[in-house]
Design a protein around this motif. Sequence first.
Motif, mmCIF file in Angstrom:
data_model
loop_
_atom_site.group_PDB
_atom_site.id
_atom_site.type_symbol
_atom_site.label_atom_id
_atom_site.label_comp_id
_atom_site.label_asym_id
_atom_site.label_seq_id
_atom_site.Cartn_x
_atom_site.Cartn_y
_atom_site.Cartn_z
ATOM 1 N N LYS B 199 0.823 -1.211 0.000
ATOM 2 C CA LYS B 199 0.000 0.000 0.000
ATOM 3 C C LYS B 199 0.859 1.263 0.000
ATOM 4 C CE LYS B 199 -3.963 0.609 1.153
ATOM 5 N NZ LYS B 199 -5.179 0.994 1.841
ATOM 6 N N CYS B 200 2.008 1.189 0.685
ATOM 7 C CA CYS B 200 2.922 2.336 0.661
ATOM 8 C C CYS B 200 3.482 2.537 -0.752
ATOM 9 C CB CYS B 200 4.070 2.137 1.654
ATOM 10 S SG CYS B 200 3.553 2.389 3.350
ATOM 11 N N ALA B 201 3.738 1.421 -1.448
ATOM 12 C CA ALA B 201 4.244 1.523 -2.827
ATOM 13 C C ALA B 201 3.188 2.159 -3.733
ATOM 14 C CB ALA B 201 4.628 0.135 -3.338
ATOM 15 N N VAL B 202 1.910 1.758 -3.540
ATOM 16 C CA VAL B 202 0.820 2.354 -4.335
ATOM 17 C C VAL B 202 0.725 3.854 -4.029
ATOM 18 C CG1 VAL B 202 -1.689 2.389 -4.703
ATOM 19 C CG2 VAL B 202 -0.502 0.209 -4.491
ATOM 20 N N LEU B 203 0.799 4.188 -2.738
ATOM 21 C CA LEU B 203 0.722 5.608 -2.349
ATOM 22 C C LEU B 203 1.868 6.399 -2.979
ATOM 23 C CD1 LEU B 203 -0.332 7.980 -0.600
ATOM 24 C CD2 LEU B 203 1.077 7.109 1.266
ATOM 25 N N LEU B 204 3.072 5.828 -2.919
ATOM 26 C CA LEU B 204 4.233 6.515 -3.493
ATOM 27 C C LEU B 204 4.047 6.732 -4.997
ATOM 28 C CD1 LEU B 204 7.041 7.585 -2.645
ATOM 29 C CD2 LEU B 204 7.976 5.388 -3.398
ATOM 30 N N ALA B 205 3.530 5.686 -5.672
ATOM 31 C CA ALA B 205 3.294 5.802 -7.118
ATOM 32 C C ALA B 205 2.280 6.906 -7.408
ATOM 33 C CB ALA B 205 2.802 4.465 -7.667
ATOM 34 N N VAL B 206 1.224 6.973 -6.588
ATOM 35 C CA VAL B 206 0.189 8.000 -6.797
ATOM 36 C C VAL B 206 0.758 9.389 -6.512
ATOM 37 C CG1 VAL B 206 -2.018 8.886 -5.920
ATOM 38 C CG2 VAL B 206 -1.772 6.461 -6.420
ATOM 39 N N ILE B 207 1.578 9.494 -5.474
ATOM 40 C CA ILE B 207 2.186 10.795 -5.143
ATOM 41 C C ILE B 207 3.096 11.259 -6.282
ATOM 42 C CG2 ILE B 207 3.913 11.892 -3.642
ATOM 43 C CD1 ILE B 207 2.611 10.426 -1.281
ATOM 44 N N ILE B 208 3.949 10.350 -6.750
ATOM 45 C CA ILE B 208 4.849 10.712 -7.857
ATOM 46 C C ILE B 208 4.022 11.065 -9.098
ATOM 47 C CG2 ILE B 208 6.624 9.832 -9.439
ATOM 48 C CD1 ILE B 208 7.686 8.173 -7.020
ATOM 49 N N GLY B 209 2.993 10.263 -9.362
ATOM 50 C CA GLY B 209 2.129 10.537 -10.511
ATOM 51 C C GLY B 209 1.482 11.909 -10.404
ATOM 52 N N ALA B 210 1.034 12.271 -9.192
ATOM 53 C CA ALA B 210 0.330 13.550 -9.006
ATOM 54 C C ALA B 210 1.267 14.745 -9.129
ATOM 55 C CB ALA B 210 -0.358 13.561 -7.641
ATOM 56 N N VAL B 211 2.564 14.527 -8.901
ATOM 57 C CA VAL B 211 3.526 15.624 -9.074
ATOM 58 C C VAL B 211 3.660 15.968 -10.558
ATOM 59 C CG1 VAL B 211 5.965 16.282 -8.842
ATOM 60 C CG2 VAL B 211 4.823 15.086 -6.966
ATOM 61 N N PHE B 212 3.566 14.931 -11.403
ATOM 62 C CA PHE B 212 3.819 15.145 -12.832
ATOM 63 C C PHE B 212 2.543 15.234 -13.680
ATOM 64 C CE2 PHE B 212 7.650 13.143 -11.153
ATOM 65 C CZ PHE B 212 8.583 14.086 -11.529
ATOM 66 N N VAL B 213 1.477 14.586 -13.222
ATOM 67 C CA VAL B 213 0.208 14.635 -13.971
ATOM 68 C C VAL B 213 -0.869 15.193 -13.043
ATOM 69 C CG1 VAL B 213 -1.529 13.296 -15.221
ATOM 70 C CG2 VAL B 213 0.872 12.623 -15.343
ATOM 71 N N SER B 214 -1.469 16.290 -13.441
ATOM 72 C CA SER B 214 -2.460 16.942 -12.584
ATOM 73 C C SER B 214 -3.644 16.024 -12.271
ATOM 74 C CB SER B 214 -2.953 18.206 -13.287
ATOM 75 O OG SER B 214 -4.009 18.770 -12.567
ATOM 76 N N ARG B 215 -3.966 15.896 -10.971
ATOM 77 C CA ARG B 215 -5.120 15.103 -10.526
ATOM 78 C C ARG B 215 -5.117 13.689 -11.125
ATOM 79 N NH1 ARG B 215 -9.615 16.947 -7.097
ATOM 80 N NH2 ARG B 215 -9.075 19.067 -6.578
ATOM 81 N N MET B 216 -3.958 13.039 -11.139
ATOM 82 C CA MET B 216 -3.841 11.734 -11.770
ATOM 83 C C MET B 216 -4.811 10.702 -11.188
ATOM 84 S SD MET B 216 -0.847 8.967 -11.825
ATOM 85 C CE MET B 216 -1.626 8.229 -10.415
ATOM 86 N N PHE B 217 -4.883 10.653 -9.854
ATOM 87 C CA PHE B 217 -5.760 9.664 -9.215
ATOM 88 C C PHE B 217 -7.232 9.947 -9.550
ATOM 89 C CE2 PHE B 217 -8.223 8.027 -5.605
ATOM 90 C CZ PHE B 217 -7.825 6.702 -5.620
ATOM 91 N N CYS B 218 -7.610 11.219 -9.508
ATOM 92 C CA CYS B 218 -9.007 11.588 -9.824
ATOM 93 C C CYS B 218 -9.346 11.233 -11.270
ATOM 94 C CB CYS B 218 -9.230 13.089 -9.646
ATOM 95 S SG CYS B 218 -8.751 13.720 -8.049
ATOM 96 N N ARG B 219 -8.417 11.480 -12.163
ATOM 97 C CA ARG B 219 -8.674 11.241 -13.582
ATOM 98 C C ARG B 219 -8.826 9.762 -13.899
ATOM 99 N NH1 ARG B 219 -4.570 14.184 -17.664
ATOM 100 N NH2 ARG B 219 -3.975 15.899 -16.319
ATOM 101 N N TYR B 220 -7.929 8.937 -13.333
ATOM 102 C CA TYR B 220 -7.829 7.566 -13.822
ATOM 103 C C TYR B 220 -8.267 6.484 -12.840
ATOM 104 C CZ TYR B 220 -4.802 10.091 -17.056
ATOM 105 O OH TYR B 220 -4.313 10.995 -17.956
ATOM 106 N N LEU B 221 -8.272 6.760 -11.549
ATOM 107 C CA LEU B 221 -8.471 5.656 -10.607
ATOM 108 C C LEU B 221 -9.606 5.819 -9.601
ATOM 109 C CD1 LEU B 221 -4.713 4.896 -9.776
ATOM 110 C CD2 LEU B 221 -6.256 3.450 -11.084
ATOM 111 N N CYS B 222 -10.043 7.034 -9.347
ATOM 112 C CA CYS B 222 -10.965 7.236 -8.215
ATOM 113 C C CYS B 222 -12.374 6.678 -8.498
ATOM 114 C CB CYS B 222 -11.065 8.713 -7.863
ATOM 115 S SG CYS B 222 -12.121 8.982 -6.423
ATOM 116 N N PRO B 223 -12.826 5.683 -7.739
ATOM 117 C CA PRO B 223 -14.168 5.138 -7.964
ATOM 118 C C PRO B 223 -15.276 6.123 -7.609
ATOM 119 C CG PRO B 223 -13.171 4.135 -6.017
ATOM 120 C CD PRO B 223 -12.124 5.011 -6.630
#
Lengths: 47, 305
Positions: B199-223
């Motif tokens: 889960k920490c690895a997933v969080l880290l991936a989402v954090i890194i993704g959000a630094v480079f892609v705006s609202r990455m989790f909201c765009r692609y993953l948020c149910p």
Amino acid sequence: MNTKQKRALRIGGICLGGICICIGILRGECGVILQKAVKICLECIGI
Amino acid sequence: MSRMHRNIKPPALRRHNRFRLLFQLLAAAFFNGYVQGFFKGRIFTGKTKLICVPVLNCYACPGALGACPVGAMQAVAGSRHRFSFFVLGTLMLFGTVCGRLLCGFLCPFGMIQDLLYRIPLPKLHVPRRADQLLRYLKYAVLLIFVLLMPVLTADGPLSAGDPWFCKYICPAGTLEGGIPLLLKNESLRQAAGFLFSWKCAVLLAVIIGAVFVSRMFCRYLCPLGAIYALFNRFALYQMHLDRERCTGCGKCDAVCPMALDVRQEITGGECIRCGACKAVCPAKAIGSGMHLPDTGENHADPENT
């Protein structure tokens, strides 16, 4: 989607939402939610 | 590099972003008002926890005063009820009134992503076709991890299934619940194993993704975003574009955190109603507000007039 359809969906969404909440309360779902929410969710934190 | 990340932002956009951040902070404080929980390393256990908050806010967060709707939906799906009408009704009500305004202004995890995207590093532009395809991923997450797997993994009609989204994906749970609780609780630290590392690895991936892609989790993953997207087209709160005033300058597209073609998708499911496009529009062609049935509906969506 035209204006009439939007209006119908809005009214339908609000009414159906209210009905669903009532059904959920009558089924006792709130108890399940409360039971889960007041204990530390081990799955949520990754244990 | 994205057109969106520019060092010089129009004053109107800076003012708007400050106002939105203040709103997001107040909402996060409101949803997580049990402050002593963070110091004591325990969660709030009051009756308000049977109410679902309308945003992604983990109920294992020490400060959380309400229940996370995604977690609650899985908890009920994994119980003898198998499906939660209560959570569905709550989301229908909020979705029909506000749509994804909740994502833009109230969601604490959305705020965290907005702040991460402010880190001055080169930004990644996701090609439009890939971006449009990846947006469907959140519907698959909703269907598979939130609705189906908790039911399918239950051993029998009375046994509880696992909340798969919370257990294997949700980065908000790790950030808001896992890390604060483990910091204060020795026994939880000792119990943490592979799943916590995952889960920490997933969080880290989402954090890194959000630094480079705006609202990455909201765009692609948020149910939750996927659910609200279904209501966004007809929600009472709408953005609207006056096509006669629009000069087609494209400034709105350049600042949209969801990387939308604003003129085409302003009334679509993906717009989080953040209002950045409205703030930068030099022609004042973009507006927003609640549109009740008898208060200028035609003005709300000029395409339909």
